[in-house]
Design a protein around this motif. Structure first.
Motif, PDB file in Angstrom:
ATOM      1  N   LEU A 414     -15.340 -21.237 -80.374  1.00  0.00           N
ATOM      2  CA  LEU A 414     -16.649 -21.355 -79.375  1.00  0.00           C
ATOM      3  C   LEU A 414     -16.099 -21.286 -77.904  1.00  0.00           C
ATOM      4  N   ASN A 415     -14.625 -21.396 -77.928  1.00  0.00           N
ATOM      5  CA  ASN A 415     -14.215 -21.237 -76.152  1.00  0.00           C
ATOM      6  C   ASN A 415     -13.737 -19.734 -75.985  1.00  0.00           C
ATOM      7  N   LEU A 416     -14.615 -18.816 -76.241  1.00  0.00           N
ATOM      8  CA  LEU A 416     -14.379 -17.749 -75.864  1.00  0.00           C
ATOM      9  C   LEU A 416     -14.309 -17.440 -74.359  1.00  0.00           C
ATOM     10  N   SER A 417     -13.051 -16.984 -73.945  1.00  0.00           N
ATOM     11  CA  SER A 417     -13.057 -16.824 -72.520  1.00  0.00           C
ATOM     12  C   SER A 417     -13.884 -15.924 -71.775  1.00  0.00           C
ATOM     13  N   ASN A 418     -13.991 -16.310 -70.382  1.00  0.00           N
ATOM     14  CA  ASN A 418     -14.982 -15.312 -69.621  1.00  0.00           C
ATOM     15  C   ASN A 418     -14.453 -14.012 -69.495  1.00  0.00           C
ATOM     16  N   ASP A 419     -12.808 -14.074 -69.380  1.00  0.00           N
ATOM     17  CA  ASP A 419     -12.469 -12.823 -68.930  1.00  0.00           C
ATOM     18  C   ASP A 419     -12.716 -11.924 -70.380  1.00  0.00           C
ATOM     19  N   ASP A 420     -12.423 -12.472 -71.539  1.00  0.00           N
ATOM     20  CA  ASP A 420     -12.522 -11.402 -72.907  1.00  0.00           C
ATOM     21  C   ASP A 420     -13.865 -11.002 -72.840  1.00  0.00           C
ATOM     22  N   LEU A 421     -14.948 -11.877 -72.549  1.00  0.00           N
ATOM     23  CA  LEU A 421     -16.329 -11.601 -72.475  1.00  0.00           C
ATOM     24  C   LEU A 421     -16.790 -10.576 -71.836  1.00  0.00           C
ATOM     25  N   GLU A 447     -13.760 -25.665 -87.180  1.00  0.00           N
ATOM     26  CA  GLU A 447     -13.312 -26.334 -88.260  1.00  0.00           C
ATOM     27  C   GLU A 447     -14.576 -27.407 -88.613  1.00  0.00           C
ATOM     28  N   ALA A 448     -15.069 -27.787 -87.592  1.00  0.00           N
ATOM     29  CA  ALA A 448     -16.226 -28.985 -87.852  1.00  0.00           C
ATOM     30  C   ALA A 448     -17.759 -28.260 -87.591  1.00  0.00           C
ATOM     31  N   HIS A 449     -18.739 -28.610 -88.105  1.00  0.00           N
ATOM     32  CA  HIS A 449     -20.059 -28.343 -87.948  1.00  0.00           C
ATOM     33  C   HIS A 449     -20.819 -29.369 -87.550  1.00  0.00           C
ATOM     34  N   ASN A 450     -21.274 -29.603 -86.264  1.00  0.00           N
ATOM     35  CA  ASN A 450     -22.164 -30.815 -85.900  1.00  0.00           C
ATOM     36  C   ASN A 450     -23.160 -30.205 -84.652  1.00  0.00           C
ATOM     37  N   GLU A 451     -23.972 -31.270 -84.328  1.00  0.00           N
ATOM     38  CA  GLU A 451     -24.877 -30.939 -83.382  1.00  0.00           C
ATOM     39  C   GLU A 451     -24.420 -30.269 -81.998  1.00  0.00           C
ATOM     40  N   ALA A 452     -23.352 -30.942 -81.522  1.00  0.00           N
ATOM     41  CA  ALA A 452     -22.614 -30.572 -80.307  1.00  0.00           C
ATOM     42  C   ALA A 452     -22.203 -29.120 -80.391  1.00  0.00           C
ATOM     43  N   MET A 453     -21.492 -28.768 -81.548  1.00  0.00           N
ATOM     44  CA  MET A 453     -20.704 -27.307 -81.886  1.00  0.00           C
ATOM     45  C   MET A 453     -22.229 -26.574 -82.053  1.00  0.00           C
ATOM     46  N   GLN A 454     -23.134 -26.945 -82.640  1.00  0.00           N
ATOM     47  CA  GLN A 454     -24.403 -25.743 -82.665  1.00  0.00           C
ATOM     48  C   GLN A 454     -24.836 -25.365 -81.240  1.00  0.00           C
ATOM     49  N   LYS A 455     -24.903 -26.425 -80.486  1.00  0.00           N
ATOM     50  CA  LYS A 455     -25.525 -26.282 -79.172  1.00  0.00           C
ATOM     51  C   LYS A 455     -24.497 -25.102 -78.555  1.00  0.00           C
ATOM     52  N   GLN A 456     -23.225 -25.448 -78.543  1.00  0.00           N
ATOM     53  CA  GLN A 456     -22.272 -24.621 -78.026  1.00  0.00           C
ATOM     54  C   GLN A 456     -22.309 -23.157 -78.518  1.00  0.00           C
TER      55      GLN A 456
END
Length: 732
Positions: A414-421, A447-456
């Motif tokens: 979920l941390n795809l870099s802005n440069d790659d984007l 690795e983990a599915h939770n509310e914070a990850m879903q928002k990201q």
């Protein structure tokens, strides 16, 4: 007082019933303590299950006049239990021990009675939302547990800490609930099997999960009404008086450890029930593969456990000293044991299910002739109805939209870099991209599915224009991508052709180096680019993102010194002092990449990866130069390059470069119009720098591209392979 009263004089001392409430209570005469359970359906009701009616169970307690609103059922006129039947129910009897022993026997795996009962199919003529009922149990118990913990910790009970809860329940369901509640209230502790049979007969029209949850719901209400009320009554002088006048228990008893154990028992029972229900929802489409787990038997155990809890609770809130504490601990241990056994069965089932699904994906990837088939198998879960998400249109679409298209799978966390984007967005917007039937699809792996990850996930998706999965990738698909396509957290692009075959395992490295020139981003195109006449690895690694004026330097054929170290600042400082002195003798441009370290290393690693993907020749001169530079920078304290324009003259370790510069007074005079600085520098470098006896180099993390064995470039022996795992905590 009349002479025939049973109260002794000392028992009537300081007891007065007036229009004024006792000093220690907040109750007024017109606000008597009462537990009111409203809207109890008549047993002979003609309403059918589909005719809902609001049922609100409101328990009003005396202390601080706090209200607890529970949604479920409780017995009508609970407060008006008569001394003749109420006390008998609430007191422990010698039969309790035998009854509890019988219940514990029913929980054994080889019990014939339970095997016979749970093997019988349910008629399921009455429907109930098991999920909603379980949620209601959780709400009730969460509030009740707060109160019970107060009692166990010897702190003042704080009453209802949550908001009142109210839901709509069909009256017909209330009717069956009332019957269950009454059976628990009037439980006869004589014949265990007869009691169980009677209870199962009452629940015969419900599925096994409904049987268990409804019984647990009845216990929850019974627990709250009787246990909580008994505790409040024990701490309230007016209620104590009322109870004594009616012949009910009034004493305050020391039950701290006992209460904790009982609360644990209730919690474990609920968690066990929830675990089974959630597993049923998860595995509802698994069919005959579920045969290895006897779901009905586990739900049957829940019903037995609930009855055991009700017997123990009745003993606890009585004034009897015959509480079967050993049975409480035995039942708690049994619940944990059965729950753990079920969890192990579930883990085994899930592992088999994962292995089966993984093999299916493998088979599809090998044999499919249509990219839609592979994408559906990988990314469309059974709940998605074969859909993907179109980011620019902000809607789900059928995966069929990708039929007859080549798809670039952008695989990342979920941390795809802005440069790659930005890089991929630029490619996506080129008109020829879509006209050639190309698409991009983001594949997010976490690795983990939770509310914070879903928002990201949703935030990142909102920044994209192409397709993505409707949710984060499943565990099985992620495993396939990691094992077969070697995804290791670093962003990569796997290119699939219209038949679903991989035509480039990692196009991202090529895209970083060449951008749109690398279209159609196949491995063959990468090889073509590397074989282009006059290709220069130094120009690929050092571009304008590293040094803004590098193109002009290349064109003017400036003398360049490129160097850096992430750890040896002393040597770097010495080099800069030497270069200042040399500047009077020869014009040069010194470039230290300290502020562009991450970009430089990324481009260097991309260059190595792309080169090794394009050719298996590890002895290729460009490959050797790239690996030498990487080894110097990552493993030998720093690097230095001397170049004329884009032509590299010396590719050295930082310390070796510093040594040659420190001796500049001995060789700088040899620099003339006919003998350039770089030539003199290289000559002296080769004279004073002794090569290491061992020849070695390091290859960055490119699983799948590393040769199995390599012969040394210096001697004919095979080189030793050493695997090193490294973490720089996000920084190079």
């Amino acid at each position: 007082m009349a002479e025939n009263t049973d109260l002794k004089p000392e028992e009537t001392e300081n007891i007065s019933l007036t229009t004024k409430a006792a000093e220690n209570t907040d109750l007024k005469p017109e606000e008597p303590e009462n537990i009111s359970l409203t809207t109890k359906a008549a047993e002979n009701t003609d309403l059918k299950p589909e005719e809902p009616e609001n049922i609100s169970l409101t328990t009003k307690v005396a202390e601080n006049t706090e209200n607890i609103s529970l949604t479920a059922k409780a017995a009508e006129n609970t407060e008006n239990i008569s001394p003749t039947n109420g006390v008998d129910r609430m007191k422990a009897t010698p039969g309790n021990n035998d009854f509890m022993t019988g219940l514990l026997d029913l929980l054994k795996t080889d019990n014939d009675f339970m095997k016979n009962v749970t093997s019988q199919p349910s008629s399921t003529t009455e429907q109930v939302s098991v999920k909603d009922c379980l949620s209601l149990v959780e709400q009730i118990l969460n509030q009740a547990m707060d109160f019970a913990n107060d009692v166990a910790d010897n702190t003042r009970a704080k009453g209802n800490r949550g908001q009142s809860t109210s839901v709509t329940i069909p009256v017909a369901l209330s009717s069956i609930f009332n019957k269950l509640y009454d059976k628990i209230m009037a439980l006869q502790t004589h014949d265990v099997q007869q009691t169980m049979k009677s209870l199962f007969d009452e629940l015969s029209s419900f599925s096994w999960d409904a049987k268990a949850v409804l019984t647990l719901l009845a216990l929850s209400v019974y627990y709250v009404e009787n246990w909580r009320h008994a505790q409040i009554r024990a701490s309230d002088s007016l209620l104590c008086l009322m109870a004594r006048l009616r012949g009910l228990p009034t004493g305050t008893f020391s039950i701290t450890q006992r209460t904790k154990a009982f609360v644990d028992l209730i919690k474990e029972t609920f968690k066990f029930t929830k675990c089974i229900v959630e597993f049923m929802i998860y595995s509802k489409d698994s069919g005959e593969k579920l045969a290895s787990i006897d779901i009905n038997a586990n739900f049957g155990c829940i019903v037995v456990i609930v009855l055991g809890c009700s017997v123990l609770l009745r003993s606890m809130i009585s004034e009897s000293n015959e509480f079967p504490e050993n049975h409480l601990l035995d039942l708690l241990e049994q619940v944990k044991k059965i729950s753990e056994s079920f969890k192990k069965q579930v883990q085994h089932f899930e592992q088999n299910e994962e292995d089966h699904l993984y093999k299916e994906i493998e088979e599809v990837s090998k044999s499919c002739t249509d990219i839609v088939v592979l994408l559906a198998k990988l990314f469309c879960t059974k709940n998605d109805s074969l859909t993907v998400y179109q980011c620019s249109e902000r809607t789900t679409v059928k995966v069929e939209e990708l039929k007859n298209k080549s798809v670039m799978l952008l695989i990342s966390d979920l941390n795809l870099s802005n440069d790659d984007l930005v890089t991929l967005t630029g490619i996506y917007q080129v008109s020829n991209f879509k006209s050639n039937n190309y698409e991009i699809m983001w594949v997010p792996i976490v690795e983990a599915h939770n509310e914070a990850m879903q928002k990201q996930f949703l935030d990142m998706r909102a920044r994209m224009q192409w397709y993505t999965c409707t949710s984060m990738v499943s565990k099985i698909a992620a495993k396939f991508i990691q094992e077969k396509w070697q995804f290791r957290q670093q962003t990569k692009v796997v290119v699939l052709n219209q038949q679903g075959k991989v035509v480039n395992m990692d196009a991202m490295t090529t895209i970083h180096l060449w951008g749109w020139k690398a279209f159609p981003f196949t491995e063959s195109k990468s090889c073509e680019l590397w074989n282009t006449q006059g290709i220069n690895w130094f120009e690929l690694v050092v571009n304008e993102t590293i040094y803004p004026f590098i193109e002009q330097c290349f064109e003017r054929k400036d003398l360049l010194f490129l160097y850096d170290s992430a750890e040896d600042s002393k040597t770097v400082h010495e080099i800069e002092e030497y270069l200042e002195k040399i500047n009077y003798s020869v014009f040069h441009r010194a470039i230290r990449i300290s502020t562009k370290r991450e970009q430089f290393l990324t481009r260097l690693e991309n260059c190595i990866s792309s080169k090794m993907q394009a050719t298996s020749d590890i002895y290729d001169s460009q490959t050797q130069e790239l690996l030498l530079l990487y080894t110097s920078y990552k493993k030998q304290g720093g690097f230095a390059i001397v170049a004329r324009g884009s032509s590299v003259v010396v590719n050295a370790r930082l310390t070796d470069f510093a040594m040659v510069l420190s001796q500049h007074q001995t060789w700088i005079k040899r620099v003339t119009q006919t003998q350039a600085f770089e030539a003199v520098f290289k000559e002296h470098y080769e004279q004073v720098i002794v090569k290491s006896r061992c020849h070695h180099f390091y290859i960055p993390n490119m699983v799948g591209n590393i040769p199995k064995c390599i012969k040394c470039a210096v001697c004919p022996r095979f080189m030793k392979t050493v695997v090193t795992f490294e973490c720089c905590h996000g920084a190079h």
